[in-house]
Design an enzyme around this catalytic site. Structure first.
Site, PDB file in Angstrom:
ATOM      1  N   ASN A   1       1.121  -1.624  -0.035  1.00  0.00           N
ATOM      2  CA  ASN A   1      -0.315   0.032  -0.325  1.00  0.00           C
ATOM      3  C   ASN A   1       1.188   1.337  -0.026  1.00  0.00           C
ATOM      4  OD1 ASN A   1      -1.841   1.468   0.481  1.00  0.00           O
ATOM      5  ND2 ASN A   1      -2.049   1.239   2.533  1.00  0.00           N
TER       6      ASN A   1
ATOM      7  N   LYS B   1       0.183   4.481  -0.435  1.00  0.00           N
ATOM      8  CA  LYS B   1      -0.909   5.757   0.258  1.00  0.00           C
ATOM      9  C   LYS B   1      -0.858   6.796  -0.581  1.00  0.00           C
ATOM     10  CE  LYS B   1      -0.510   3.702   4.658  1.00  0.00           C
ATOM     11  NZ  LYS B   1      -0.941   3.695   5.774  1.00  0.00           N
TER      12      LYS B   1
ATOM     13  N   HIS C   1     -10.213   1.322   3.626  1.00  0.00           N
ATOM     14  CA  HIS C   1      -8.794   1.828   4.621  1.00  0.00           C
ATOM     15  C   HIS C   1      -9.134   2.541   5.351  1.00  0.00           C
ATOM     16  CE1 HIS C   1      -4.614   2.753   5.398  1.00  0.00           C
ATOM     17  NE2 HIS C   1      -4.335   1.625   5.782  1.00  0.00           N
TER      18      HIS C   1
ATOM     19  N   GLU D   1      -7.602   4.759   6.583  1.00  0.00           N
ATOM     20  CA  GLU D   1      -7.544   6.240   6.034  1.00  0.00           C
ATOM     21  C   GLU D   1      -8.971   7.490   5.508  1.00  0.00           C
ATOM     22  OE1 GLU D   1      -3.567   5.950   4.881  1.00  0.00           O
ATOM     23  OE2 GLU D   1      -3.038   5.420   6.915  1.00  0.00           O
TER      24      GLU D   1
ATOM     25  N   GLU E   1      -6.502  -4.816   9.574  1.00  0.00           N
ATOM     26  CA  GLU E   1      -6.014  -3.213  10.031  1.00  0.00           C
ATOM     27  C   GLU E   1      -5.474  -2.760  11.000  1.00  0.00           C
ATOM     28  OE1 GLU E   1      -3.185  -2.628   6.429  1.00  0.00           O
ATOM     29  OE2 GLU E   1      -5.117  -1.482   6.696  1.00  0.00           O
TER      30      GLU E   1
ATOM     31  N   GLY F   1       0.736   2.709  10.670  1.00  0.00           N
ATOM     32  CA  GLY F   1       2.293   3.923  10.455  1.00  0.00           C
ATOM     33  C   GLY F   1       2.734   4.242  11.448  1.00  0.00           C
TER      34      GLY F   1
ATOM     35  N   SER G   1       1.573  -1.140  10.684  1.00  0.00           N
ATOM     36  CA  SER G   1       3.930  -1.675  11.199  1.00  0.00           C
ATOM     37  C   SER G   1       4.038  -2.490  11.134  1.00  0.00           C
ATOM     38  CB  SER G   1       4.180  -0.751  12.412  1.00  0.00           C
ATOM     39  OG  SER G   1       3.406   0.256  12.865  1.00  0.00           O
TER      40      SER G   1
END
Ligand code: PGA
Length: 258
Positions: free
Chosen positions: A9, A11, A95, A97, A169, A175, A216
């Protein structure tokens, strides 16, 4: 048998065709040589065509990171599943985000429609689910994650569901450098994800859907995650942009074959 899958990913990084091609040009050979693992590279939309062209003829696959649920229309700035179908094979959906509470406002219901659009256009959805820190600390992980899975797959048949990939996740792990422990991740996947799939569909479906861990993941910890029986791969953010990403994939493959 569930084939191990590592999805990169990117991003909102390496989004110019030249930067993306430079990176995949350097890593595609070592990545293609790794047996027993599927690799999906997910660059920004702006680099999809260039990455697809660079990886054509290799075993490496390309994925997008969002798709609108409608095929076309007055949706300024959006990209639909049929537009992506010729450019990639997978699409990350839901996701954190992009979800409500992340930087965007996608609801479980919106994500359900996107999953259906992806499948209808021959794309493999990589459906992301996961709890935030407050929910985790309140002991709500299974309820939240199970509910996200249930809603996103509500209208699918068992056969369609088997064509999906799910990525667990935990939001607090993304992150942050603070990954979940492999044992905790495995437990959530076994109980909240496969358990929900077994209730919603049947046990064979629960056992055949591939479930990834994300949050992570690094070259150092990937083997520990892949040693877990219910984790079939990883969705890798930051570490997928590094030059040692092929080494991470190699360690995943070795851990699963060993
Ligand atoms: P990270 O991101 O590996 O950088 O934590 C994972 C993700 O958001 O998919």
């Amino acid at each position: 048998m569930r084939t191990t899958l590592i999805a990169a990913n990117w991003k909102m990084n390496l989004g110019t065709p030249s930067a993306a091609v430079e990176f995949v040009g350097r890593t595609r050979h070592p990545l293609s040589e790794i047996e027993g693992v599927e690799v999906v590279i997910c660059p920004p939309f702006t680099a999809l065509a260039a990455v697809e062209e660079t990886l054509r003829g290799t075993r490496l696959r390309v994925g997008a990171k969002n798709a609108h649920s409608q095929a076309k229309g007055a949706f300024t700035g959006d990209v639909s599943a049929p537009m992506l179908a010729g450019l990639c094979t997978h699409v990350i959906l839901g996701h954190s985000e992009r979800r409500a509470g992340g930087s965007l406002d996608e609801t479980d219901e919106a994500i359900r429609r996107k999953v259906e659009a992806a499948l209808a256009n021959g794309l493999v959805p990589i459906l992301c689910v996961g709890e935030n820190l407050t929910q985790n600390e309140a002991g709500e992980t299974s309820t939240i994650v199970g509910g996200q899975v249930r809603t996103a797959l509500a209208d699918l048949s068992a056969e369609q569901t088997r064509g999906c990939v799910i990525a667990y996740e935990p939001i607090w792990a993304i992150g942050t450098g603070k990954a979940a422990t492999p044992a905790d991740a495995n437990l959530t996947v076994a109980l909240a994800i496969r358990g929900t799939l077994a209730e919603q569909f049947d046990e064979p479906t629960a056992q055949s859907v591939r479930v990834l861990y994300g949050g992570s993941v690094t070259v150092e910890n990937i083997a520990d995650f892949m040693a877990m029986p219910d984790l079939d791969g990883a969705l890798v953010g930051g570490a997928s942009l590094k030059d040692d990403f092929p080494e991470l994939v190699r360690r995943a493959a070795n851990a699963k074959s060993g």
